[in-house]
Design a protein around this motif. Structure first.
Motif, PDB file in Angstrom:
ATOM      1  N   THR A 423      -6.243  -3.160  16.175  1.00 47.79           N
ATOM      2  CA  THR A 423      -7.282  -2.710  17.298  1.00 47.79           C
ATOM      3  C   THR A 423      -8.776  -2.746  16.712  1.00 47.79           C
ATOM      4  N   LYS A 424      -9.828  -2.446  17.319  1.00 52.22           N
ATOM      5  CA  LYS A 424     -10.998  -2.410  16.780  1.00 52.22           C
ATOM      6  C   LYS A 424     -11.156  -1.481  16.023  1.00 52.22           C
ATOM      7  N   ASN A 425     -12.149  -1.886  14.934  1.00 54.36           N
ATOM      8  CA  ASN A 425     -12.373  -0.832  13.581  1.00 54.36           C
ATOM      9  C   ASN A 425     -11.141  -0.563  12.726  1.00 54.36           C
ATOM     10  N   THR A 426     -10.032  -1.173  13.005  1.00 52.81           N
ATOM     11  CA  THR A 426      -8.872  -0.991  12.085  1.00 52.81           C
ATOM     12  C   THR A 426      -9.278  -1.996  10.988  1.00 52.81           C
ATOM     13  N   GLN A 427      -8.791  -1.731   9.656  1.00 55.08           N
ATOM     14  CA  GLN A 427      -8.598  -2.594   8.470  1.00 55.08           C
ATOM     15  C   GLN A 427      -7.512  -2.929   8.011  1.00 55.08           C
ATOM     16  N   PRO A 428      -6.858  -4.079   8.479  1.00 56.95           N
ATOM     17  CA  PRO A 428      -5.430  -4.515   7.637  1.00 56.95           C
ATOM     18  C   PRO A 428      -5.394  -4.541   6.577  1.00 56.95           C
ATOM     19  N   SER A 429      -6.610  -4.853   5.647  1.00 55.59           N
ATOM     20  CA  SER A 429      -6.485  -4.878   4.355  1.00 55.59           C
ATOM     21  C   SER A 429      -6.234  -3.462   3.582  1.00 55.59           C
ATOM     22  N   LYS A 430      -6.209  -2.603   4.414  1.00 55.64           N
ATOM     23  CA  LYS A 430      -6.022  -1.316   3.834  1.00 55.64           C
ATOM     24  C   LYS A 430      -4.506  -0.908   3.542  1.00 55.64           C
ATOM     25  N   VAL A 431      -3.775  -2.039   4.285  1.00 56.52           N
ATOM     26  CA  VAL A 431      -2.323  -2.081   3.987  1.00 56.52           C
ATOM     27  C   VAL A 431      -1.791  -2.957   3.151  1.00 56.52           C
ATOM     28  N   VAL A 432      -1.024  -2.747   2.145  1.00 54.61           N
ATOM     29  CA  VAL A 432      -0.882  -3.782   1.053  1.00 54.61           C
ATOM     30  C   VAL A 432       0.544  -3.653   0.618  1.00 54.61           C
ATOM     31  N   TRP A 433       1.203  -4.779   0.512  1.00 51.80           N
ATOM     32  CA  TRP A 433       2.766  -4.827  -0.117  1.00 51.80           C
ATOM     33  C   TRP A 433       2.583  -5.100  -1.487  1.00 51.80           C
ATOM     34  N   ASP A 434       3.388  -3.845  -2.271  1.00 51.84           N
ATOM     35  CA  ASP A 434       3.685  -4.070  -3.645  1.00 51.84           C
ATOM     36  C   ASP A 434       5.194  -4.906  -4.060  1.00 51.84           C
ATOM     37  N   LYS A 435       5.214  -5.933  -3.954  1.00 53.93           N
ATOM     38  CA  LYS A 435       6.467  -6.643  -4.165  1.00 53.93           C
ATOM     39  C   LYS A 435       7.275  -5.910  -5.358  1.00 53.93           C
ATOM     40  N   ASP A 436       6.466  -5.859  -6.725  1.00 57.88           N
ATOM     41  CA  ASP A 436       7.344  -5.246  -7.610  1.00 57.88           C
ATOM     42  C   ASP A 436       8.159  -4.107  -7.567  1.00 57.88           C
ATOM     43  N   ARG A 437       7.332  -3.288  -6.928  1.00 56.92           N
ATOM     44  CA  ARG A 437       7.915  -1.809  -6.704  1.00 56.92           C
ATOM     45  C   ARG A 437       8.371  -1.543  -5.375  1.00 56.92           C
ATOM     46  N   GLN A 438       8.517  -2.972  -4.480  1.00 59.10           N
ATOM     47  CA  GLN A 438       9.008  -2.762  -3.286  1.00 59.10           C
ATOM     48  C   GLN A 438       8.493  -1.620  -2.236  1.00 59.10           C
ATOM     49  N   GLN A 439       7.215  -1.365  -2.331  1.00 60.23           N
ATOM     50  CA  GLN A 439       6.606  -0.143  -1.724  1.00 60.23           C
ATOM     51  C   GLN A 439       5.512  -0.857  -0.720  1.00 60.23           C
ATOM     52  N   LEU A 440       5.343  -0.302   0.380  1.00 60.46           N
ATOM     53  CA  LEU A 440       4.083  -0.362   1.359  1.00 60.46           C
ATOM     54  C   LEU A 440       2.990   0.651   0.909  1.00 60.46           C
ATOM     55  N   ILE A 441       2.065   0.292   0.748  1.00 58.12           N
ATOM     56  CA  ILE A 441       0.847   0.895   0.164  1.00 58.12           C
ATOM     57  C   ILE A 441      -0.207   1.083   1.096  1.00 58.12           C
ATOM     58  N   ILE A 442      -0.407   2.253   1.715  1.00 57.97           N
ATOM     59  CA  ILE A 442      -1.513   2.534   2.843  1.00 57.97           C
ATOM     60  C   ILE A 442      -2.728   3.110   2.043  1.00 57.97           C
ATOM     61  N   LEU A 443      -3.757   2.470   2.028  1.00 57.55           N
ATOM     62  CA  LEU A 443      -4.892   2.924   1.501  1.00 57.55           C
ATOM     63  C   LEU A 443      -5.522   3.957   2.075  1.00 57.55           C
ATOM     64  N   SER A 444      -5.889   3.675   3.362  1.00 56.20           N
ATOM     65  CA  SER A 444      -6.124   4.603   4.385  1.00 56.20           C
ATOM     66  C   SER A 444      -5.330   4.395   5.688  1.00 56.20           C
ATOM     67  N   TRP A 445      -5.244   5.530   6.725  1.00 55.49           N
ATOM     68  CA  TRP A 445      -4.538   4.943   7.960  1.00 55.49           C
ATOM     69  C   TRP A 445      -5.718   4.813   8.977  1.00 55.49           C
ATOM     70  N   PRO A 446      -5.513   3.908  10.016  1.00 55.12           N
ATOM     71  CA  PRO A 446      -6.379   3.577  10.886  1.00 55.12           C
ATOM     72  C   PRO A 446      -6.970   4.714  11.732  1.00 55.12           C
ATOM     73  N   LYS A 447      -6.202   5.712  11.861  1.00 55.96           N
ATOM     74  CA  LYS A 447      -6.868   7.078  12.339  1.00 55.96           C
ATOM     75  C   LYS A 447      -6.928   8.132  11.569  1.00 55.96           C
ATOM     76  N   ASN A 448      -7.800   9.110  11.452  1.00 55.99           N
ATOM     77  CA  ASN A 448      -7.573  10.051  10.478  1.00 55.99           C
ATOM     78  C   ASN A 448      -7.322  11.279  11.398  1.00 55.99           C
ATOM     79  N   ASN A 449      -6.708  12.469  10.807  1.00 59.87           N
ATOM     80  CA  ASN A 449      -6.334  13.646  11.359  1.00 59.87           C
ATOM     81  C   ASN A 449      -5.776  13.215  12.943  1.00 59.87           C
ATOM     82  N   ALA A 450      -4.699  12.343  12.779  1.00 65.16           N
ATOM     83  CA  ALA A 450      -4.194  11.999  14.123  1.00 65.16           C
ATOM     84  C   ALA A 450      -2.691  12.002  13.944  1.00 65.16           C
ATOM     85  N   GLN A 451      -1.885  12.284  15.072  1.00 65.51           N
ATOM     86  CA  GLN A 451      -0.415  11.914  15.174  1.00 65.51           C
ATOM     87  C   GLN A 451      -0.367  10.493  14.908  1.00 65.51           C
TER      88      GLN A 451
END
Length: 472
Positions: A423-451
């Motif tokens: 959606t508008k104003n989201t930054q997909p680059s803030k979601v990163v896949w760490d293959k070595d650790r098998q983790q999804l890293i979220i640098l920031s959520w698309p919406k702040n203080n939100a459910q």
């Protein structure tokens, strides 16, 4: 400032049809940034019955790839104390320091658990009665650890007395707990505070004598509050009976409310009979009660530590079914690599490791391989990490849905994440896949203080075919 792990009060709503509802969880821990942490990992032995055990950096990466963010190092009192014929062994402490360092370098925090293994002339009754300053000797063993790790931010805290026993004492479990065990805990905590006032203290209950149990779980109840801060309730559950898993966890939940402390399951997982490795029927039985236990842990939001991250250089012989082990690898050596996958696939299930905000609830649905997670976001708290274990659980790839804002997928034959919707104003680059650790890293959520609802599902996302109607 050190990574302080703050306590979270316990309160789980109970439904009529299920022991624990999929409602807001109140367990878990907090780091000094206020991120909600679900601790999960393994008991790390410094020895087995055949001798010393020392892991290497590759072993710690394997732990991380199996979902670990915490290790519990099992200390031998016999190598840290001056009890009986024992003497303090500096080389043993050096080995413990190395294991802690390897954990930190892999991103794994540490808890220390004091056991009485190797302690000559040790007596539980003498420790409780303290007629010859046995408690001071016990505390002095701890002091080597407190001094060594007082400034280590990656050391969460200390499991003070592992599986305290009653043995032949002519006293009830309740009176033993009230009159002796709780004052011992308070005395140990008072001695530890001058070293570091931001560590946590893990508390267990009496390990009941053979033939005694509550709901087929061999751990007595705690009925009196411990008058100290920074307490974590760390009960053990080794339960193979499906009907008793939920009642035992309900009981633990009530005890944690009494203590005003979150639950971290200090050990779990019924030992494995040697025959199980060669029997599909027995493995299916293990899968059933391991999954049931794991689902209740997740519905409550409790952290859990699995025994042991070892191979089978030795076995125990206390079960009627024959030789058994808690080791999760079947190799006939201390450091194993051949997984008992009927166990490890359940231990290493996807879960939210660290969330910037609050984890409302989460559950991994084993049948559909779907992680369902609800949070309240707070980007001021930093980075979030979700353990996915894609190589294990999603060899067909996976798709992650972050609310209505982002749909991204990870193909098993591509390195990064593909974006299918944003959606508008989201930054997909803030979601990163760490293959070595098998983790999804979220640098920031698309919406702040939100459910936000996050789902991870198997397979690569495909646009719905408008020509296909459900039910046709």
């Amino acid at each position: 400032m050190s990574h302080r792990i703050c306590k979270v009060l316990v309160l789980v709503t109970i439904w009529l049809l299920s022991p624990f509802s999929f409602a807001d969880i109140k367990h878990g821990l907090r780091d000094n940034d206020g991120r909600h942490m679900i601790p999960r990992g393994y008991v790390i032995n410094t020895n087995d019955h055949a001798g010393a055990v020392d892991f290497n950096p590759e072993d710690y990466l394997r732990m991380v790839r199996m979902g670990a963010n915490v290790q519990v190092i099992r200390l031998e009192m016999g190598k840290l104390s001056e009890l009986g014929d024992n003497t303090f062994e500096p080389e043993y402490l050096a080995r413990v320091k190395r294991a802690t360092k390897l954990g930190r370098e892999a991103g794994i925090k540490t808890v220390f658990k004091m056991t009485v293994y190797g302690a000559t002339d040790f007596s539980w009754e003498e420790l409780y009665l303290n007629k010859s300053n046995e408690q001071e000797t016990y505390i002095n063993a701890w002091k080597h650890i407190w001094e060594a790790f007082k400034d280590d931010d990656y050391v969460i805290g200390y499991d003070l007395v592992n599986e305290p026993r009653k043995k032949d004492m002519d006293i009830s479990y309740d009176q033993l707990t009230r009159r002796y065990l709780i004052p011992l805990y308070e005395k140990i905590i008072d001695a530890a505070i001058p070293y570091s006032d931001n560590k946590q203290f893990l508390i267990q209950t009496i390990f009941m004598n053979k033939g005694d149990a509550i709901n087929k779980n061999q751990y007595a109840e705690i009925t009196k509050r411990i008058d100290r801060k920074n307490i974590i309730f760390a009960p053990h559950i080794y339960q193979e009976h499906l009907d008793y898993i939920a009642p035992t966890m309900e009981r633990f939940d009530k005890e944690s409310q009494l203590l005003g402390a979150p639950i971290l399951i200090g050990e779990w997982g019924f030992p494995t009979l040697v025959t199980t490795d060669n029997s599909v029927k027995e493995q299916l039985n293990y899968i059933e009660f391991y999954i049931k236990t794991a689902e209740i842990f997740d519905e409550m939001g409790v952290g859990s530590i699995k025994a042991w991250f070892l191979g089978n250089r030795s076995y125990q012989n206390f079960l009627p079914g024959g030789p058994s082990t808690w080791a999760i690898f079947s190799d006939e050596q201390a450091i194993g690599t051949v997984e008992r996958k009927y166990i490890t696939d359940i231990i290493a299930r996807p879960y939210p490791q660290l969330i910037a905000g609050d984890i409302k609830n989460f559950k991994f649905h084993f049948a559909t391989r779907t992680l369902d997670l609800n949070i309240t976001s707070d980007n001021a708290k930093g980075v979030s990490r979700i353990f996915v274990g894609a190589d294990r659980h999603y060899p067909d790839g996976f798709t992650v849905y972050i609310g209505d804002d982002l749909i991204m997928s990870k193909s098993p034959i591509k390195a990064g994440l593909d974006v299918h919707h944003s959606t508008k104003n989201t930054q997909p680059s803030k979601v990163v896949w760490d293959k070595d650790r098998q983790q999804l890293i979220i640098l920031s959520w698309p919406k702040n203080n939100a459910q936000i609802n996050i789902k991870i599902k198997p397979g690569i996302y495909k646009e719905p075919d408008p020509a296909v109607k459900i039910g046709k």
